[in-house]
Design an enzyme around this catalytic site. Structure first.
Site, PDB file in Angstrom:
ATOM      1  N   SER A   1      46.865  43.582  38.888  1.00  0.00           N
ATOM      2  CA  SER A   1      47.108  43.527  37.446  1.00  0.00           C
ATOM      3  C   SER A   1      45.785  43.624  36.698  1.00  0.00           C
ATOM      4  O   SER A   1      44.921  42.748  36.821  1.00  0.00           O
ATOM      5  CB  SER A   1      47.819  42.223  37.078  1.00  0.00           C
ATOM      6  OG  SER A   1      47.815  42.083  35.674  1.00  0.00           O
TER       7      SER A   1
ATOM      8  N   HIS B   1      49.219  47.678  37.705  1.00  0.00           N
ATOM      9  CA  HIS B   1      50.115  46.962  36.790  1.00  0.00           C
ATOM     10  C   HIS B   1      49.372  46.703  35.481  1.00  0.00           C
ATOM     11  O   HIS B   1      48.252  46.204  35.483  1.00  0.00           O
ATOM     12  CB  HIS B   1      50.514  45.641  37.462  1.00  0.00           C
ATOM     13  CG  HIS B   1      51.501  44.808  36.710  1.00  0.00           C
ATOM     14  ND1 HIS B   1      52.859  45.052  36.744  1.00  0.00           N
ATOM     15  CD2 HIS B   1      51.334  43.708  35.936  1.00  0.00           C
ATOM     16  CE1 HIS B   1      53.487  44.133  36.018  1.00  0.00           C
ATOM     17  NE2 HIS B   1      52.578  43.308  35.510  1.00  0.00           N
TER      18      HIS B   1
ATOM     19  N   ASP C   1      49.733  44.857  31.729  1.00  0.00           N
ATOM     20  CA  ASP C   1      50.480  43.844  30.984  1.00  0.00           C
ATOM     21  C   ASP C   1      50.324  44.036  29.487  1.00  0.00           C
ATOM     22  O   ASP C   1      49.227  43.888  28.952  1.00  0.00           O
ATOM     23  CB  ASP C   1      49.966  42.452  31.367  1.00  0.00           C
ATOM     24  CG  ASP C   1      50.422  42.066  32.757  1.00  0.00           C
ATOM     25  OD1 ASP C   1      51.638  41.996  32.982  1.00  0.00           O
ATOM     26  OD2 ASP C   1      49.546  41.852  33.616  1.00  0.00           O
TER      27      ASP C   1
ATOM     28  N   MET D   1      51.317  42.705  25.865  1.00  0.00           N
ATOM     29  CA  MET D   1      51.817  41.477  25.213  1.00  0.00           C
ATOM     30  C   MET D   1      51.793  41.634  23.698  1.00  0.00           C
ATOM     31  O   MET D   1      50.819  42.156  23.146  1.00  0.00           O
ATOM     32  CB  MET D   1      50.935  40.298  25.603  1.00  0.00           C
ATOM     33  CG  MET D   1      50.866  40.089  27.097  1.00  0.00           C
ATOM     34  SD  MET D   1      49.781  38.714  27.482  1.00  0.00           S
ATOM     35  CE  MET D   1      49.799  38.776  29.280  1.00  0.00           C
TER      36      MET D   1
ATOM     37  N   HIS E   1      54.297  46.749  32.114  1.00  0.00           N
ATOM     38  CA  HIS E   1      55.127  45.556  31.917  1.00  0.00           C
ATOM     39  C   HIS E   1      55.107  45.196  30.425  1.00  0.00           C
ATOM     40  O   HIS E   1      54.129  44.648  29.934  1.00  0.00           O
ATOM     41  CB  HIS E   1      54.551  44.432  32.791  1.00  0.00           C
ATOM     42  CG  HIS E   1      55.224  43.118  32.656  1.00  0.00           C
ATOM     43  ND1 HIS E   1      54.708  41.953  33.197  1.00  0.00           N
ATOM     44  CD2 HIS E   1      56.392  42.750  32.048  1.00  0.00           C
ATOM     45  CE1 HIS E   1      55.516  40.943  32.928  1.00  0.00           C
ATOM     46  NE2 HIS E   1      56.528  41.389  32.220  1.00  0.00           N
TER      47      HIS E   1
ATOM     48  N   MET F   1      55.890  43.005  27.637  1.00  0.00           N
ATOM     49  CA  MET F   1      56.296  41.666  27.189  1.00  0.00           C
ATOM     50  C   MET F   1      56.412  41.731  25.672  1.00  0.00           C
ATOM     51  O   MET F   1      55.531  41.289  24.937  1.00  0.00           O
ATOM     52  CB  MET F   1      55.253  40.636  27.640  1.00  0.00           C
ATOM     53  CG  MET F   1      55.348  40.317  29.121  1.00  0.00           C
ATOM     54  SD  MET F   1      53.865  39.513  29.768  1.00  0.00           S
ATOM     55  CE  MET F   1      52.959  40.962  30.294  1.00  0.00           C
TER      56      MET F   1
ATOM     57  N   MET G   1      59.464  36.882  37.115  1.00  0.00           N
ATOM     58  CA  MET G   1      58.233  36.176  36.751  1.00  0.00           C
ATOM     59  C   MET G   1      58.159  34.871  37.548  1.00  0.00           C
ATOM     60  O   MET G   1      59.131  34.111  37.604  1.00  0.00           O
ATOM     61  CB  MET G   1      58.211  35.843  35.249  1.00  0.00           C
ATOM     62  CG  MET G   1      58.065  37.040  34.322  1.00  0.00           C
ATOM     63  SD  MET G   1      56.676  38.139  34.679  1.00  0.00           S
ATOM     64  CE  MET G   1      55.263  37.024  34.590  1.00  0.00           C
TER      65      MET G   1
ATOM     66  N   ASP H   1      55.534  38.333  39.970  1.00  0.00           N
ATOM     67  CA  ASP H   1      54.358  38.444  39.097  1.00  0.00           C
ATOM     68  C   ASP H   1      53.988  37.057  38.581  1.00  0.00           C
ATOM     69  O   ASP H   1      54.778  36.426  37.877  1.00  0.00           O
ATOM     70  CB  ASP H   1      54.726  39.390  37.938  1.00  0.00           C
ATOM     71  CG  ASP H   1      53.575  39.668  36.980  1.00  0.00           C
ATOM     72  OD1 ASP H   1      52.448  39.221  37.237  1.00  0.00           O
ATOM     73  OD2 ASP H   1      53.843  40.354  35.968  1.00  0.00           O
TER      74      ASP H   1
HETATM   75  C1  DX5 Z   1      51.415  37.300  33.162  1.00  0.00           C
HETATM   76  C2  DX5 Z   1      51.350  38.753  33.586  1.00  0.00           C
HETATM   77  C3  DX5 Z   1      50.790  38.934  34.945  1.00  0.00           C
HETATM   78  C4  DX5 Z   1      49.407  38.425  35.157  1.00  0.00           C
HETATM   79  C5  DX5 Z   1      49.379  37.793  36.505  1.00  0.00           C
HETATM   80  O1  DX5 Z   1      52.061  37.203  31.938  1.00  0.00           O
HETATM   81  O2  DX5 Z   1      52.632  39.360  33.548  1.00  0.00           O
HETATM   82  O3  DX5 Z   1      50.906  40.290  35.397  1.00  0.00           O
HETATM   83  O4  DX5 Z   1      48.398  39.403  35.108  1.00  0.00           O
HETATM   84  O5  DX5 Z   1      48.141  37.207  36.684  1.00  0.00           O
HETATM   85  P1  DX5 Z   1      47.794  36.276  37.912  1.00  0.00           P
HETATM   86  O6  DX5 Z   1      47.989  37.083  39.166  1.00  0.00           O
HETATM   87  O7  DX5 Z   1      46.399  35.904  37.642  1.00  0.00           O
HETATM   88  O8  DX5 Z   1      48.746  35.101  37.876  1.00  0.00           O
HETATM   89 ZN    ZN Z   2      52.858  41.452  34.486  1.00  0.00          ZN
END
Ligand code: DX5
Ligand code: ZN
Length: 224
Positions: free
Chosen positions: A8, A33, A35, A37, A66, A68, A137, A176
């Protein structure tokens, strides 16, 4: 079932994002991956389509995006145009989930749903037949570096069993949040085959070694 490992980029050094994307690719990542947000579905802001386009320009592995986001609909086109290979949305989003998945597929890319730790497996059941991937998650989304929540494990098993029941034994079930060798092994034993890991992989100076080990351990646990 194929094991997939997805570093990620959220845990990368943001001063060198292109190099960090290449580091994951050369370490043997199956996909990258990303993320996204919106400071609404989750309390944080992260990156937008420009970062996905940057990754598209510098690596050849698939880009697993991903979202969010509370309102993902109007962002499908920008992320598809930026080079996303897969777009994952949340069942907790404020959208018609089936219609959004169809809109993602209409762009010719893979689509999937994500469920938060507190969301029941049943919420995802209606979408399994129309998803290429299902993301569980294993932390509350919004931040990297949190601890894995083992209470999610029975839900992973429930979702794998349901996928088998409906004739989708090949559904990619991803996890994840807080993923390392040990937690990946527990998730694989529960039926997960794809592993997103940020902190564990990016904050190491031996990403290739950790990925090889994770792959071996997860494959063994999945086959048991
Ligand atoms: C969290 C993200 C993850 C995050 C995971 O909201 O969706 O993809 O990067 O990070 P680690 O592996 O550090 O928990
Ligand atoms: Zn993620």
């Amino acid at each position: 079932m194929q094991i997939r490992i997805l570093p990620s980029l959220l845990a990368a050094d943001f001063g060198h994002l292109a190099d960090e994307a290449r580091r994951a690719e050369s370490a043997g990542a199956d996909e990258l991956h990303l993320d996204i947000m919106d400071a609404h579905l989750v309390p944080n802001l992260s990156m937008g389509p420009a970062v996905v386009a940057m990754a598209d320009a510098c690596v050849n592995i698939p880009l697993n995006v991903h979202l969010m986001m509370t309102n993902p609909d109007r962002y499908i086109a920008p992320f598809a145009d930026a080079g996303a290979t897969t777009i994952l949305i949340h069942v907790e989003a404020d959208c018609d989930v089936a219609a959004t998945l169809a809109a993602i597929h209409a762009r010719g890319i893979r689509a999937g749903v994500t469920v938060n730790p507190g969301t029941l497996a049943e919420k995802a059941f209606p979408y399994l037949a129309v998803s290429d991937e299902l993301l569980c998650m294993t932390v509350e989304p919004g931040y990297g570096g949190q601890s894995f929540m083992p209470e999610v494990l029975p839900k992973i098993r429930e979702l794998r069993d349901r996928a088998n029941e409906i004739g989708k034994a090949d559904l990619d079930i991803m996890v994840d949040g807080g993923i390392n060798i040990e937690t990946a092994c527990a998730c694989a034993a529960a039926g997960a085959n794809s592993f997103v890991a940020g902190t564990f992989l990016y904050r190491s100076d031996d990403m290739p070694g950790l990925m090889t080990r994770m792959r071996e351990i997860a494959q063994a646990a999945l086959n048991m």
